[in-house]
Design an enzyme around this catalytic site. Structure first.
Site, mmCIF file in Angstrom:
data_model
loop_
_atom_site.group_PDB
_atom_site.id
_atom_site.type_symbol
_atom_site.label_atom_id
_atom_site.label_comp_id
_atom_site.label_asym_id
_atom_site.label_seq_id
_atom_site.Cartn_x
_atom_site.Cartn_y
_atom_site.Cartn_z
ATOM 1 N N ARG A 197 5.339 -6.740 8.541
ATOM 2 C CA ARG A 197 4.821 -6.826 7.206
ATOM 3 C C ARG A 197 3.462 -6.994 7.390
ATOM 4 N NH1 ARG A 197 8.169 -4.879 5.019
ATOM 5 N NH2 ARG A 197 9.285 -5.788 3.439
ATOM 6 N N GLU B 299 -1.180 -2.585 0.168
ATOM 7 C CA GLU B 299 -0.313 -1.262 0.388
ATOM 8 C C GLU B 299 -0.676 -0.569 -1.074
ATOM 9 O OE1 GLU B 299 3.497 -1.125 2.142
ATOM 10 O OE2 GLU B 299 2.618 -2.357 3.985
ATOM 11 N N HIS C 97 4.010 3.008 5.603
ATOM 12 C CA HIS C 97 5.206 2.298 5.476
ATOM 13 C C HIS C 97 6.569 3.054 5.657
ATOM 14 C CE1 HIS C 97 6.439 -1.843 3.607
ATOM 15 N NE2 HIS C 97 7.595 -1.308 4.320
ATOM 16 N N LEU C 98 6.597 3.471 6.772
ATOM 17 C CA LEU C 98 7.814 4.677 6.946
ATOM 18 C C LEU C 98 8.964 3.951 7.858
ATOM 19 C CD1 LEU C 98 5.952 7.785 8.133
ATOM 20 C CD2 LEU C 98 6.835 7.225 5.819
#
Ligand code: NAD
Ligand code: MLT
Length: 310
Positions: free
Chosen positions: A230, A259, A278-279
């Site tokens: 995170r 993000e 964020h994959l």
């Protein structure tokens, strides 16, 4: 017929399950105001990490029964506000475990072998082998912070690559760590001894900025850090300072304090930094897993069956 709003991209397999019992409206990229306006019409809401379910959304959700998060973290949902209104929040705790673990391992190896920069250089028609000499992970120490579902899988695969695993997790027993072939250590020792550090913890008030200037000061100048957990667990300003002053050797980040990532000096750091959007959960397999897992829970609640809470 009940109505379900799907406000982030969700695999078709999940939408098909919802369609058995409800009218399904897929409306992605809603602004916060548009979401507040739309939500009173819906009995269920299905999201990934893009939609922020704030207290304002919950206040407006006059007939909402359930919010389904197709993924692990429910930190984009105001769970307290939802619970207060009797709205159930469900997630998929295991559907993307392997995807996130494999992304962390891919980041560690990519950082070690400069793969993104080397790829860009060949695509730009250059041939510079010397600039991209890497390092091996074999016989190196990997510090795993958080030995839960994802951290355990990372540790197991990393051991198979010949790494020694140091783990920090105050909620895991020595026996469980030993089963996984890991040595439980305190955080200071993990920072001091690790060649690689990978984070697999939730973001809480205790873990926010766990990796700050003081922590980075304790690390080896050759240390490389991976965050596929995170944003906000790493203090990005302190990380930039540590990387630009050679206090550590590299970082690979999938998640950010904000993000999508806005203005960031981390972009200037060349091959010592890898940034992905964020994959961690973005594999075909994981997206089917989480979509089915959460859609089934929403379907059951809409049919009046009991829910499994997140
Ligand atoms: P998990 O609950 O199985 O494991 C988390 C572990 O962290 C637990 O073992 C817990 O004991 C430990 N922990 C909690 N507080 C801690 C602390 N202060 N210090 C050290 N350890 C602590 O969760 P998981 O499924 O392994 O997920 C880990 C993280 O990865 C979560 O933040 C999740 O949201 C994130 N995640 C990210 C992606 C992505 O797309 N990048 C995908 C999936 C999960
Ligand atoms: C999660 O918590 O599951 C991830 O962040 C992945 C996602 O956003 O889907």
């Amino acid at each position: 017929m009940p109505k379900v709003l799907v406000s982030d991209p969700i695999d078709q397999s999940g939408l098909d399950i919802l369609a058995q019992v409800a009218q399904v409206d897929v409306k992605t990229k809603l602004t916060p105001e548009e979401l507040v306006q739309a939500i009173p019409n819906y009995d269920a809401l299905m999201i990934r990490s893009g939609t922020k379910v704030t207290s304002a959304v919950i206040e407006a959700a006059s007939q909402l029964k359930i919010i389904g998060r197709a993924g692990v973290g429910v930190d984009n949902v105001d769970v307290v506000a939802a619970t207060r209104r009797g709205i159930v929040v469900v997630n998929s705790p295991e559907g993307n475990t392997i995807a996130a673990a494999e992304h962390a391992l891919a980041m560690m190896l990519s950082l070690s072998r400069n793969i993104p920069e080397a790829d860009q250089s060949v695509k730009a028609s250059t041939w510079n082998r010397k600039a991209f000499t890497g390092v091996e992970v074999y016989k190196k120490n990997l510090g795993v912070v958080g030995l839960g579902k994802i951290g355990s899988h990372v540790a197991t695969v990393a051991r198979a690559m010949g790494m020694t695993i140091l783990a920090y997790d105050p909620f895991i027993s020595k026996e469980r760590a030993a089963e996984l072939g890991c040595s439980l250590v305190d955080l200071d020792m993990l920072f001091q001894e690790s060649d690689y550090i990978t984070l697999h913890i939730p973001k809480t008030s205790e873990t926010a900025h766990l990796i700050n200037a003081a922590a980075l000061d304790k690390m080896k100048p050759t240390a490389r850090i991976v965050n596929c957990a995170r944003g906000g667990i790493i203090d990005e300003a302190a990380l930039y300072e540590a990387l630009s002053n050679g206090k550590i050797a590299g970082a690979a980040l999938d998640v950010y304090e904000e993000e999508p990532l806005g203005e960031s000096s981390l972009r200037e750091l060349g091959k010592s930094v890898i940034l992905t959007p964020h994959l961690g959960a973005s594999t075909a397999e994981a997206q089917v897993n989480v979509a089915i897992d959460v859609a089934e829970q929403i379907r059951d609640v809409l049919l009046g069956l009991p829910a499994r809470s997140a």
